[in-house]
Design an enzyme around this catalytic site. Structure first.
Site, PDB file in Angstrom:
ATOM      1  N   ARG A  48      56.265  20.802  41.511  1.00 25.02           N
ATOM      2  CA  ARG A  48      55.196  21.077  40.540  1.00 25.02           C
ATOM      3  C   ARG A  48      54.024  20.145  40.818  1.00 25.02           C
ATOM      4  NH1 ARG A  48      55.374  18.390  36.199  1.00 25.02           N
ATOM      5  NH2 ARG A  48      57.577  18.694  35.748  1.00 25.02           N
ATOM      6  N   TYR A 101      35.336  40.107  33.333  1.00 30.96           N
ATOM      7  CA  TYR A 101      36.707  40.592  33.349  1.00 30.96           C
ATOM      8  C   TYR A 101      37.283  40.488  31.932  1.00 30.96           C
ATOM      9  CZ  TYR A 101      41.716  40.642  33.990  1.00 30.96           C
ATOM     10  OH  TYR A 101      43.041  40.919  33.859  1.00 30.96           O
ATOM     11  N   ASP A 174      33.089  32.300  38.098  1.00 30.70           N
ATOM     12  CA  ASP A 174      34.175  33.137  38.611  1.00 30.70           C
ATOM     13  C   ASP A 174      33.627  33.886  39.828  1.00 30.70           C
ATOM     14  OD1 ASP A 174      36.037  35.124  39.150  1.00 30.70           O
ATOM     15  OD2 ASP A 174      36.575  35.400  37.041  1.00 30.70           O
ATOM     16  N   LYS A 199      42.886  38.877  44.541  1.00 29.87           N
ATOM     17  CA  LYS A 199      41.916  39.889  44.957  1.00 29.87           C
ATOM     18  C   LYS A 199      41.534  39.695  46.434  1.00 29.87           C
ATOM     19  CE  LYS A 199      42.545  41.098  40.799  1.00 29.87           C
ATOM     20  NZ  LYS A 199      42.250  40.203  39.750  1.00 29.87           N
TER      21      LYS A 199
HETATM   22  C1  PLP Z   1      36.815  38.682  37.961  1.00 22.80           C
HETATM   23  C2  PLP Z   1      38.243  38.342  37.627  1.00 22.80           C
HETATM   24  N1  PLP Z   1      38.564  37.097  37.250  1.00 22.80           N
HETATM   25  C3  PLP Z   1      39.829  36.759  36.933  1.00 22.80           C
HETATM   26  C4  PLP Z   1      40.850  37.680  36.954  1.00 22.80           C
HETATM   27  C5  PLP Z   1      42.236  37.270  36.557  1.00 22.80           C
HETATM   28  O1  PLP Z   1      43.039  37.080  37.668  1.00 22.80           O
HETATM   29  P1  PLP Z   1      44.624  37.295  37.707  1.00 22.80           P
HETATM   30  O2  PLP Z   1      44.894  38.734  37.430  1.00 22.80           O
HETATM   31  O3  PLP Z   1      45.007  36.835  39.076  1.00 22.80           O
HETATM   32  O4  PLP Z   1      45.204  36.426  36.630  1.00 22.80           O
HETATM   33  C6  PLP Z   1      40.569  38.993  37.349  1.00 22.80           C
HETATM   34  C7  PLP Z   1      41.653  40.000  37.386  1.00 22.80           C
HETATM   35  O5  PLP Z   1      41.420  41.180  37.491  1.00 22.80           O
HETATM   36  C8  PLP Z   1      39.232  39.331  37.693  1.00 22.80           C
HETATM   37  O6  PLP Z   1      38.901  40.578  38.060  1.00 22.80           O
END
Ligand code: PLP
Length: 378
Positions: A48, A101, A174, A199
């Site tokens: 961890r 998101y 992000d 992604k």
């Molecule tokens: C722009 C964006 N940020 C964060 C996330 C969250 O990521 P995760 O699904 O890996 O937790 C997503 C998921 O679709 C996303 O599209």
């Protein structure tokens, strides 16, 4: 100093000093033998707290974002939670985008609100409104997502970072939709970058993961403490999958982007398409900013169709090569209906999306097959 594509393949991944193995090992271990109490080998005591495969990914992520400190987490949302806990405490306020998101908004709205953190959703094209929404003494951070999911809105990272610095606020970006190949927010003045490595970085729809990168030692110390104290860490095999995906990030992003541009041209010519959201379009509101801060415009497209929600759902059901699925950024093309799928959690909020909206994650298949598939489905 080496360049992006070289770092993607080599940063954090020197051939193994004992065996010469070119690819980092998957250290599938929870613990490490100590040479006498406290006699750690390479600083590893428990997975961890640290794991060599994860370290390789963390060094690599930091290099790609031109940052000093990287952290690999078990999901994108775990990365977001780590950051929010590091920068906010009860009583604080955060500014969010009006399009993002759905899960990021849900985290702030449904998880952080009950713990006494308030938030305001602001159109980040409007820097005057953004500045007005700052509550002196209470506002601690601005959450930026650019391009946004699902409407592909663009935020001027440099301008927002300048404004934030004047008010001593932390800017979190992000960078999932662009990937560090197309955009590097720390170079534009942001304090923290967050990724869903699920992604484009992973790139093959076979892993859930997240990443955080910063240059600020004070933030890295807090984030590093919480990473160990809360434990939202990437497992060794997941870290290895993301590392493998990253090696081809540049070539994949080039193809995602060229395929997306060709699909945008096709959509423009289709009379059932009402409106296209793609930052590469000159008429897109954020086109000039995107041109300035991104290497190219990426592989995500959203569009609205004539015929409302029924028509949008019909198209999603009709496709044969595009796969109807949540997520994005993999080599295979995906289609989805944000209103009923990825963004169902923001229904009724300031972040609600149009019901006739379709989102495409354009993959790297032959573009003519993708266009024929869409043509038939629409
Ligand atoms: C722009 C964006 N940020 C964060 C996330 C969250 O990521 P995760 O699904 O890996 O937790 C997503 C998921 O679709 C996303 O599209």
């Amino acid at each position: 100093m080496t360049r992006f594509e070289t770092d993607a393949i080599h940063a954090g991944q020197e051939p193994d000093s004992e065996t010469g193995a070119v690819v980092p090992a998957i250290y599938q271990t929870s613990t490490y033998k100590q040479d006498g109490v406290g006699g750690l080998r390479g600083g590893y005591e428990y997975s961890r707290s640290g794991n060599p495969t994860r370290t390789a990914l963390e060094v690599n992520l930091a290099a790609l974002e031109n940052g000093k400190y990287g952290f690999a987490t078990s999901s994108g949302l775990a990365a977001e939670d780590l950051i929010l806990r590091a920068v906010l405490k009860p009583g604080d306020h955060i500014i969010t985008p009006i399009d993002a998101y759905g899960g990021s908004y849900r985290l702030i709205n449904k998880v952080y609100s009950p713990w006494g953190v308030t938030h305001t959703a602001v159109d980040q094209y409007d820097l005057v409104a953004l500045e007005k929404s700052i509550q002196p003494g209470k506002t601690k951070a601005i959450w930026v997502e650019t391009p946004t999911n699902p409407l592909l809105a663009i935020t001027d990272i440099e301008a927002v970072s300048k404004l934030a610095r004047a008010h001593e606020l932390i800017v979190i970006v992000d960078n999932t939709f662009a990937s560090p190949y197309l955009q590097q927010p720390l170079n534009l003045g942001a304090d923290i970058v967050v990724h869903s490595t699920t992604k484009y970085l992973g790139g093959h729809s076979d892993v859930i993961g997240g990443g955080v990168v910063t240059n600020r030692p004070d933030l890295a110390e807090k984030i590093g403490f919480l990473h160990n104290a809360m434990g939202p860490v990437a497992g060794p095999f997941d870290a290895w999958l993301v590392l493998r995906g990253i090696k081809t990030l540049g070539v994949r992003m080039d193809r995602h982007t060229s395929n997306a541009k060709a699909i945008v041209e096709f959509l423009k010519s289709n009379n059932k398409v009402e409106q296209i959201f793609y930052p590469g379009l000159p008429e897109h509101k954020g086109h000039d900013i995107a041109k300035r801060q991104m290497r190219d415009f990426g592989g995500m497209i959203s569009f609205r169709v004539k015929g409302g929600v029924e028509k949008a759902l019909e198209i999603c059901n009709n496709v044969q090569i595009f796969t109807l699925a949540e997520s994005l950024g993999g080599v295979e093309s995906l289609i989805e209906h944000p209103g009923k799928m990825t963004h169902a959690s923001v229904a009724g909020s300031a972040l609600e999306v149009p019901a006739d909206l379709i989102r495409l994650s354009v993959g790297i298949e032959h573009v003519d097959d993708l266009i024929e598939d869409l043509d038939k489905a629409i």
